[in-house]
Design a protein around this motif. Structure first.
Motif, PDB file in Angstrom:
ATOM      1  N   GLU A 159       0.676 -11.525 -33.155  1.00 24.14           N
ATOM      2  CA  GLU A 159       1.407 -10.407 -32.567  1.00 24.14           C
ATOM      3  C   GLU A 159       2.018 -10.762 -31.227  1.00 24.14           C
ATOM      4  OE1 GLU A 159       0.402  -5.746 -31.444  1.00 24.14           O
ATOM      5  OE2 GLU A 159      -1.139  -7.268 -31.163  1.00 24.14           O
ATOM      6  N   THR A 160       1.229 -11.441 -30.380  1.00 23.36           N
ATOM      7  CA  THR A 160       1.657 -11.638 -29.002  1.00 23.36           C
ATOM      8  C   THR A 160       2.108 -13.053 -28.676  1.00 23.36           C
ATOM      9  OG1 THR A 160      -0.554 -12.204 -28.164  1.00 23.36           O
ATOM     10  CG2 THR A 160       0.007  -9.865 -28.291  1.00 23.36           C
ATOM     11  N   GLY A 161       1.599 -14.062 -29.382  1.00 25.99           N
ATOM     12  CA  GLY A 161       2.033 -15.436 -29.147  1.00 25.99           C
ATOM     13  C   GLY A 161       1.146 -16.263 -28.244  1.00 25.99           C
ATOM     14  N   ALA A 162       0.266 -15.610 -27.464  1.00 26.30           N
ATOM     15  CA  ALA A 162      -0.624 -16.379 -26.574  1.00 26.30           C
ATOM     16  C   ALA A 162      -1.804 -15.519 -26.154  1.00 26.30           C
ATOM     17  CB  ALA A 162       0.125 -16.871 -25.343  1.00 26.30           C
ATOM     18  N   ILE A 163      -2.970 -16.154 -26.075  1.00 24.71           N
ATOM     19  CA  ILE A 163      -4.186 -15.492 -25.596  1.00 24.71           C
ATOM     20  C   ILE A 163      -4.811 -16.355 -24.510  1.00 24.71           C
ATOM     21  CG2 ILE A 163      -6.457 -14.567 -26.191  1.00 24.71           C
ATOM     22  CD1 ILE A 163      -5.554 -14.398 -29.099  1.00 24.71           C
ATOM     23  N   LEU A 164      -5.094 -15.751 -23.363  1.00 26.07           N
ATOM     24  CA  LEU A 164      -5.792 -16.429 -22.280  1.00 26.07           C
ATOM     25  C   LEU A 164      -7.258 -16.008 -22.309  1.00 26.07           C
ATOM     26  CD1 LEU A 164      -5.880 -18.081 -19.610  1.00 26.07           C
ATOM     27  CD2 LEU A 164      -5.323 -15.945 -18.415  1.00 26.07           C
ATOM     28  N   PHE A 165      -8.162 -16.996 -22.363  1.00 24.57           N
ATOM     29  CA  PHE A 165      -9.597 -16.757 -22.315  1.00 24.57           C
ATOM     30  C   PHE A 165     -10.083 -17.112 -20.907  1.00 24.57           C
ATOM     31  CE2 PHE A 165      -8.530 -17.707 -26.700  1.00 24.57           C
ATOM     32  CZ  PHE A 165      -9.216 -16.721 -27.415  1.00 24.57           C
ATOM     33  N   ARG A 166     -10.666 -16.142 -20.226  1.00 22.70           N
ATOM     34  CA  ARG A 166     -11.062 -16.351 -18.830  1.00 22.70           C
ATOM     35  C   ARG A 166     -12.554 -16.039 -18.662  1.00 22.70           C
ATOM     36  NH1 ARG A 166      -6.786 -14.621 -14.522  1.00 22.70           N
ATOM     37  NH2 ARG A 166      -6.212 -16.808 -14.882  1.00 22.70           N
ATOM     38  N   GLY A 167     -13.256 -16.893 -17.915  1.00 18.60           N
ATOM     39  CA  GLY A 167     -14.660 -16.655 -17.617  1.00 18.60           C
ATOM     40  C   GLY A 167     -15.620 -17.169 -18.674  1.00 18.60           C
ATOM     41  N   PHE A 168     -15.145 -18.001 -19.579  1.00 21.83           N
ATOM     42  CA  PHE A 168     -16.005 -18.574 -20.614  1.00 21.83           C
ATOM     43  C   PHE A 168     -16.624 -19.876 -20.090  1.00 21.83           C
ATOM     44  CE2 PHE A 168     -13.469 -15.538 -22.813  1.00 21.83           C
ATOM     45  CZ  PHE A 168     -14.199 -15.133 -23.929  1.00 21.83           C
ATOM     46  N   PRO A 169     -17.747 -20.308 -20.655  1.00 25.03           N
ATOM     47  CA  PRO A 169     -18.443 -21.491 -20.132  1.00 25.03           C
ATOM     48  C   PRO A 169     -17.785 -22.801 -20.561  1.00 25.03           C
ATOM     49  CG  PRO A 169     -19.657 -20.608 -22.009  1.00 25.03           C
ATOM     50  CD  PRO A 169     -18.534 -19.649 -21.730  1.00 25.03           C
ATOM     51  N   VAL A 170     -16.575 -23.008 -20.073  1.00 23.12           N
ATOM     52  CA  VAL A 170     -15.814 -24.228 -20.360  1.00 23.12           C
ATOM     53  C   VAL A 170     -15.520 -24.895 -19.022  1.00 23.12           C
ATOM     54  CG1 VAL A 170     -13.773 -25.206 -21.465  1.00 23.12           C
ATOM     55  CG2 VAL A 170     -14.779 -23.091 -22.372  1.00 23.12           C
ATOM     56  N   ASN A 171     -16.056 -26.105 -18.827  1.00 25.53           N
ATOM     57  CA  ASN A 171     -15.907 -26.737 -17.515  1.00 25.53           C
ATOM     58  C   ASN A 171     -15.657 -28.237 -17.591  1.00 25.53           C
ATOM     59  OD1 ASN A 171     -18.399 -27.690 -18.292  1.00 25.53           O
ATOM     60  ND2 ASN A 171     -19.563 -26.424 -16.847  1.00 25.53           N
ATOM     61  N   SER A 172     -15.416 -28.759 -18.803  1.00 21.64           N
ATOM     62  CA  SER A 172     -15.214 -30.200 -18.974  1.00 21.64           C
ATOM     63  C   SER A 172     -14.401 -30.444 -20.232  1.00 21.64           C
ATOM     64  CB  SER A 172     -16.563 -30.920 -19.099  1.00 21.64           C
ATOM     65  OG  SER A 172     -17.227 -30.503 -20.293  1.00 21.64           O
ATOM     66  N   ALA A 173     -13.919 -31.661 -20.381  1.00 21.48           N
ATOM     67  CA  ALA A 173     -13.188 -32.012 -21.606  1.00 21.48           C
ATOM     68  C   ALA A 173     -14.063 -31.817 -22.835  1.00 21.48           C
ATOM     69  CB  ALA A 173     -12.707 -33.464 -21.518  1.00 21.48           C
ATOM     70  N   GLU A 174     -15.351 -32.118 -22.692  1.00 20.68           N
ATOM     71  CA  GLU A 174     -16.264 -32.023 -23.834  1.00 20.68           C
ATOM     72  C   GLU A 174     -16.516 -30.570 -24.235  1.00 20.68           C
ATOM     73  OE1 GLU A 174     -16.218 -35.839 -22.143  1.00 20.68           O
ATOM     74  OE2 GLU A 174     -16.753 -33.966 -21.116  1.00 20.68           O
ATOM     75  N   THR A 175     -16.741 -29.689 -23.254  1.00 22.35           N
ATOM     76  CA  THR A 175     -16.964 -28.277 -23.596  1.00 22.35           C
ATOM     77  C   THR A 175     -15.670 -27.635 -24.098  1.00 22.35           C
ATOM     78  OG1 THR A 175     -16.709 -27.707 -21.246  1.00 22.35           O
ATOM     79  CG2 THR A 175     -18.957 -27.889 -22.116  1.00 22.35           C
ATOM     80  N   PHE A 176     -14.528 -28.065 -23.566  1.00 26.16           N
ATOM     81  CA  PHE A 176     -13.239 -27.595 -24.081  1.00 26.16           C
ATOM     82  C   PHE A 176     -13.038 -28.051 -25.521  1.00 26.16           C
ATOM     83  CE2 PHE A 176      -8.563 -28.771 -24.341  1.00 26.16           C
ATOM     84  CZ  PHE A 176      -8.143 -27.513 -24.728  1.00 26.16           C
TER      85      PHE A 176
END
Length: 327
Positions: free
Chosen positions: A53-70
């Protein structure tokens, strides 16, 4: 299980029945990648509907802090992987994991203009994940542009041009250097771009993909694509301006002075310069500048939304990583 917590942020585009981009904030209850993976799988159908519907979703405040967790977070969506190595991207990038690499290694004062990822090649990803490992001190936003809204406006203002884009498609001509040039936004060598070791292998791969080409005296390779789309019909009454025109016109060397040196209609005829200027002007109207915060992840539908990179400054190293998917 935590529901999807949508929030509003300044300067979101009003798209009638939705906003662009959608922004989802973790309320703090998701603290591990295992919890995130379960949450993503539980909410996947709604998240995918929102993305369409919108084309993009921003996820903020999730426990992602490194290339590996991403890598883990983006992989939880279950989309088929599209690696940098197998792509025909001409941007110089650095891999962190097999799936994750830098968005671009161009110098911080270089603007990367709006484009659909790899739309100037016969093979392009359908979805993009971006991860802000560290935000710039100043600038460095990722502009996101709604290509369906841009094309609808362009079709109203220049209907004949819009019809030509739909019927004729485009051809792109790019020059790949003999060696990687990290100081250029598109400085990947022909060996790296084509994943080959020598000229004979390069010619074989180009022929398989429908390119025409010529070798230049300095060892670089000038290649012209087969006819590629300028517009894609999404099948839901949305047509998207799916191409690399704005980036090529605004950012590729010498193209503003002579557009036909790099971009033409599929039949080889010139694109009217006023049409290129209009596309650039309209893109500004439908663009949201994503102001990164450390740990942000953005999921972008590569058909619906273009992206780029604003210049940045300061001592802090801006680092935005990417993972691509194709489905």
């Amino acid at each position: 299980m935590q529901p999807i917590n949508y929030v509003e942020v300044p300067h979101q585009l009003d798209c009638g029945d939705s906003v662009f981009p959608s922004v989802v904030v973790n309320d703090g209850s998701l603290t591990t990648q295992q919890e995130c993976a379960h949450w993503i799988k539980s909410n996947l159908s709604e998240l995918e509907a929102k993305l369409r519907e919108t084309g993009a979703i921003l996820f903020r405040g999730f426990p992602v802090n490194s290339a590996e967790t991403f890598d883990e977070f983006s992989n939880s969506f279950g989309y088929p992987n599209f690696t940098y190595k197998e792509s025909l991207s001409n941007a110089v990038r650095i891999n962190f994991t097999e799936r994750v690499f830098t968005a671009n290694e161009a110098p911080k004062d270089v603007e990367i203009f709006l484009h659909h990822e790899m739309a100037q090649t016969p093979i392009s990803p359908s979805k993009l994940f971006f991860f802000c490992k560290s935000a710039a001190e100043e600038g460095g936003e990722t502009p996101l542009c709604r290509s369906d809204m841009l094309f609808a406006d362009l079709a109203k203002q220049m209907p004949e041009l819009a019809a030509d884009f739909m019927s004729k498609g485009l051809k792109y001509t790019t020059q790949m250097p003999a060696e990687d040039d990290p100081n250029s936004g598109q400085g990947r060598s022909w060996k790296s771009t084509l994943s080959v070791q020598n000229a004979a292998q390069a010619e074989q791969k180009l022929a398989e993909l429908g390119y025409s080409w010529e070798w230049l005296a300095d060892g670089s390779l000038r290649a012209t694509t087969p006819v590629l789309p300028a517009v894609i019909d999404m099948g839901n009454e949305k047509k998207v301006f799916y191409n690399q025109l704005i980036a090529a016109f605004m950012g590729w060397k010498g193209v503003r002075e002579n557009p036909s040196s790099a971009i033409t209609f599929g039949d080889g005829t010139a694109i009217p310069i006023e049409g290129l200027h209009l596309a650039v002007k309209l893109s500004e109207k439908y663009t949201f500048d994503l102001p990164w915060q450390d740990g942000d992840v953005a999921l972008v539908d590569n058909y619906m939304a273009m992206h780029g990179r604003r210049p940045f400054s300061g001592e802090r190293k801006r680092q935005v990583l990417v993972a691509l998917a194709i489905d």
